[in-house]
Design a protein around this motif. Structure first.
Motif, mmCIF file in Angstrom:
data_model
loop_
_atom_site.group_PDB
_atom_site.id
_atom_site.type_symbol
_atom_site.label_atom_id
_atom_site.label_comp_id
_atom_site.label_asym_id
_atom_site.label_seq_id
_atom_site.Cartn_x
_atom_site.Cartn_y
_atom_site.Cartn_z
ATOM 1 N N LYS A 1 0.834 -1.205 0.000
ATOM 2 C CA LYS A 1 0.000 0.000 0.000
ATOM 3 C C LYS A 1 0.870 1.257 0.000
ATOM 4 N N VAL B 1 -10.200 2.501 -19.020
ATOM 5 C CA VAL B 1 -9.813 1.492 -18.023
ATOM 6 C C VAL B 1 -11.048 0.976 -17.294
ATOM 7 N N TYR B 2 -11.904 1.902 -16.842
ATOM 8 C CA TYR B 2 -13.108 1.493 -16.114
ATOM 9 C C TYR B 2 -14.056 0.697 -17.008
ATOM 10 N N SER C 1 2.927 1.105 -3.779
ATOM 11 C CA SER C 1 2.131 1.244 -5.001
ATOM 12 C C SER C 1 0.681 0.857 -4.735
ATOM 13 N N ARG C 2 -0.132 1.843 -4.444
ATOM 14 C CA ARG C 2 -1.539 1.561 -4.165
ATOM 15 C C ARG C 2 -2.235 1.002 -5.399
ATOM 16 N N SER C 3 -1.857 1.473 -6.590
ATOM 17 C CA SER C 3 -2.509 0.978 -7.811
ATOM 18 C C SER C 3 -2.197 -0.505 -8.024
ATOM 19 N N PHE C 4 -0.934 -0.904 -7.809
ATOM 20 C CA PHE C 4 -0.600 -2.321 -7.945
ATOM 21 C C PHE C 4 -1.286 -3.133 -6.851
ATOM 22 N N TYR C 5 -1.372 -2.573 -5.664
ATOM 23 C CA TYR C 5 -2.015 -3.271 -4.556
ATOM 24 C C TYR C 5 -3.474 -3.576 -4.880
ATOM 25 N N LEU C 6 -4.165 -2.606 -5.479
ATOM 26 C CA LEU C 6 -5.570 -2.817 -5.839
ATOM 27 C C LEU C 6 -5.696 -3.879 -6.925
ATOM 28 N N THR C 7 -4.779 -3.863 -7.903
ATOM 29 C CA THR C 7 -4.787 -4.869 -8.961
ATOM 30 C C THR C 7 -4.494 -6.249 -8.386
ATOM 31 N N ARG D 1 -8.608 7.021 -18.235
ATOM 32 C CA ARG D 1 -9.191 6.305 -17.102
ATOM 33 C C ARG D 1 -10.586 5.774 -17.429
#
Length: 346
Positions: free
Chosen positions: A16, A317-318, A19-25, A314
């Motif tokens: 977290k 992406v969504y 890399s929050r973005s990698f964490y979410l993925t 974005r």
């Protein structure tokens, strides 16, 4: 791996921060491989941070990269070597996430030592191969600016580079999920690893063509010189935005190669049992978003302008995520989605 929940919490706390973005993925992956993939990402990013700290001499960066790599070739961690890396590199980090990662390196290595022998061996393999790409960046491209621009010599050299920095990740991923998922037991690991390599190469080629302008200003031309010569170009010509029309045939060739690799990645993805929908989604998303990026690269008028960032917005992406969550389990519907993207690239 240790069943102690505190090890899981520690790893995810570091992810977290870094890399929050990698964490979410990462959270879309099945629980059985989530932690292994997350820790492997942190090790890969740490190696990349060591190689990219340009305020330190190249020779020193190579030394510290190999020092870090050596931790995965030995039964014991050399904590003094890790502390030396931290002391040399942390003061030079411009990005707080990179600084945090290096500060938490000892925690990451302690977590690694709690993993099963099999998982440690798979991570050891990855960390033996992946740094070859970083070493290649440091030795093959001796300059740091446009005035010291160097190009790769052959298409084979480009292929080798994409294997080191991303193709091997597809192979690692295959080995790891096959070791932990009963549903993947029917896979031929060797055959699917080859497809996984193509998957990774396609993603890396996408990054290369979309980031070409910025890489050129950092002294790196990943487009092989013979391809440029066929178009009557030299690497330095790509520093001029007006060279884009002349460069387009070369660009389109690289885009087509990326699509061929990604198409193998799609076959790989559809070979994942529909019951393993999390794994499917984790593969579908990067392929479809790479395709969306390549569509934009192929027509971008400012591709050779380093100030222009060519990527899927974005909203796209969504949209991709929403569509695939609904259709990912249906192979024919999902493949129709990929085919529509692919047909509009070149």
């Amino acid at each position: 791996m240790s069943s102690d929940p505190t090890t899981h919490e520690l790893l995810h706390g570091i992810l977290k921060q870094v890399s929050r973005s990698f964490y979410l993925t990462l959270n879309v992956l099945p629980a059985g491989v989530r932690d292994q993939m997350g820790l492997s990402y942190l090790f890969a990013r740490a190696a990349d941070t060591i190689a990219d700290t340009d305020l330190i001499d190249r020779g020193q960066r190579l030394k510290y990269l190999n020092q870090f790599r050596a931790q995965f070739r030995s039964a014991e961690i050399d904590w003094q070597a890790i502390q030396e890396i931290q002391a040399a590199l942390i003061p030079h980090q411009k990005d707080s996430a990179e600084s945090i990662l290096l500060q938490r390196l000892e925690d990451c290595l302690k977590l690694y030592k709690t993993y099963s022998t099999g998982d440690q061996e798979r991570i050891q393999w990855l960390m033996d191969v992946l740094p070859n790409g970083m070493e290649m960046d440091l030795t093959r491209f001796p300059g740091e600016s446009a005035g010291q621009l160097t190009a790769l010599s052959t298409l084979d050299e480009l292929d080798q580079y994409t294997y080191y920095v991303a193709g091997c990740v597809g192979e690692f991923w295959t080995r790891m999920v096959c070791a932990h998922s009963p549903e993947m037991a029917r896979w031929d690991v060797t055959e699917m690893s080859v497809m996984g390599v193509r998957f990774g190469k396609g993603l890396q080629l996408t990054n290369i063509v979309k980031d070409i302008a910025r890489d050129l200003r950092n002294g790196r031309c990943y487009v092989p010189e013979p391809l440029l010569q066929e178009a009557g170009l030299q690497p330095a010509d790509l520093l001029n935005e007006d060279s884009l029309p002349k460069f387009r045939p070369v660009l389109n060739r690289l885009i087509r190669l990326a699509v061929e690799h990604l198409n193998e990645g799609w076959k790989y993805t559809m070979a994942i049992p529909a019951s393993e929908i999390r794994q499917r989604l984790a593969c579908m998303w990067p392929i479809l978003l790479a395709g969306e990026t390549l569509k934009r690269v192929a027509i971008a008028p400012g591709l050779l302008n380093p100030a222009v960032n060519v990527k899927a917005p974005r909203s796209t992406v969504y949209r991709v995520m929403a569509i695939t969550i609904l259709t990912g389990a249906n192979e024919s519907v999902a493949t129709a989605c990929w085919n529509r993207v692919r047909e509009h690239i070149v």
